[in-house]
Design a protein around this motif. Structure first.
Motif, PDB file in Angstrom:
ATOM      1  N   PRO A  60     -44.443 -32.202  54.293  1.00  0.00           N
ATOM      2  CA  PRO A  60     -44.789 -31.139  53.352  1.00  0.00           C
ATOM      3  C   PRO A  60     -46.278 -30.788  53.412  1.00  0.00           C
ATOM      4  N   VAL A  61     -46.619 -29.593  52.977  1.00  0.00           N
ATOM      5  CA  VAL A  61     -48.009 -29.165  52.894  1.00  0.00           C
ATOM      6  C   VAL A  61     -48.749 -30.044  51.888  1.00  0.00           C
ATOM      7  N   HIS A  62     -48.147 -30.250  50.733  1.00  0.00           N
ATOM      8  CA  HIS A  62     -48.740 -31.091  49.684  1.00  0.00           C
ATOM      9  C   HIS A  62     -48.091 -32.464  49.739  1.00  0.00           C
ATOM     10  N   THR A  63     -48.896 -33.517  49.760  1.00  0.00           N
ATOM     11  CA  THR A  63     -48.365 -34.854  50.024  1.00  0.00           C
ATOM     12  C   THR A  63     -48.696 -35.889  48.944  1.00  0.00           C
ATOM     13  N   CYS A  64     -49.266 -35.470  47.826  1.00  0.00           N
ATOM     14  CA  CYS A  64     -49.616 -36.432  46.774  1.00  0.00           C
ATOM     15  C   CYS A  64     -48.812 -36.152  45.510  1.00  0.00           C
TER      16      CYS A  64
END
Length: 174
Positions: A60-64
């Motif tokens: 994914p683009v966002h991983t947190c």
């Protein structure tokens, strides 16, 4: 199920040759989904299946994802490196060589559901669909399991859609 109109699945995934080569399988057919569910012993969440029909596994683009308690990764969040696709071909797919059952059998993760996301620790923590409260046909919660802390389970989200929508960019965290 189709993905909700307010969810942009096309911009959810990061594009890279590595993600495609190592993580992304062809879109899953109904037959493949049924076979994977039978092999795992759990019904996969409808939102997860709908997301995999857009891109079957990847980064994914966002991983947190923010947490309310500390983990071995950070005081306020966990990080993921990928989300597993539905299939058998790719190493990190649900039923791939390093997939869900491998992590439960070989790394001794708790048999509470399905390993659905890898973390940057090279197997020392991961994200699972947790079916303990709902049974194998229900809507699982999403949890972080930390091998380094005696397989401590940290609740993340009530369902997979909430987890995915809650992923944030890494620069927001230390």
């Amino acid at each position: 199920m189709t993905l909700p109109a307010d969810f942009d699945a096309q911009h959810f995934w990061a594009d890279s040759a590595y993600a495609t080569e190592a993580h992304t399988e062809p879109a899953p057919s109904n037959e493949l989904i049924a076979r994977v569910e039978a092999d795992l012993g759990y019904r996969l969440p409808a939102f997860y299946v709908a997301l995999m029909r857009v891109r079957n596994g990847g980064i994914p683009v966002h991983t947190c994802f923010p947490t309310t308690e500390a983990t071995s990764w950070a005081d306020d969040h966990i990080a993921i490196t990928s989300i597993s696709g539905i299939g058998y071909e790719k190493l990190y797919s649900l039923c791939g060589g390093l997939g869900s059952q491998f992590m439960i059998d070989q790394w001794e993760y708790p048999a509470i559901g399905v390993v659905v996301a890898d973390c940057p620790s090279a197997g020392h923590d991961l994200v699972m669909l947790d079916y303990r409260a709902c049974g194998p046909q229900g809507e699982p919660a999403v949890v972080h399991v930390d091998q380094e802390s005696d397989y401590k389970i940290t609740w993340l989200a009530p369902d997979f859609e909430t987890f995915v929508r809650g992923l944030m960019p890494e620069p927001g965290f230390e």
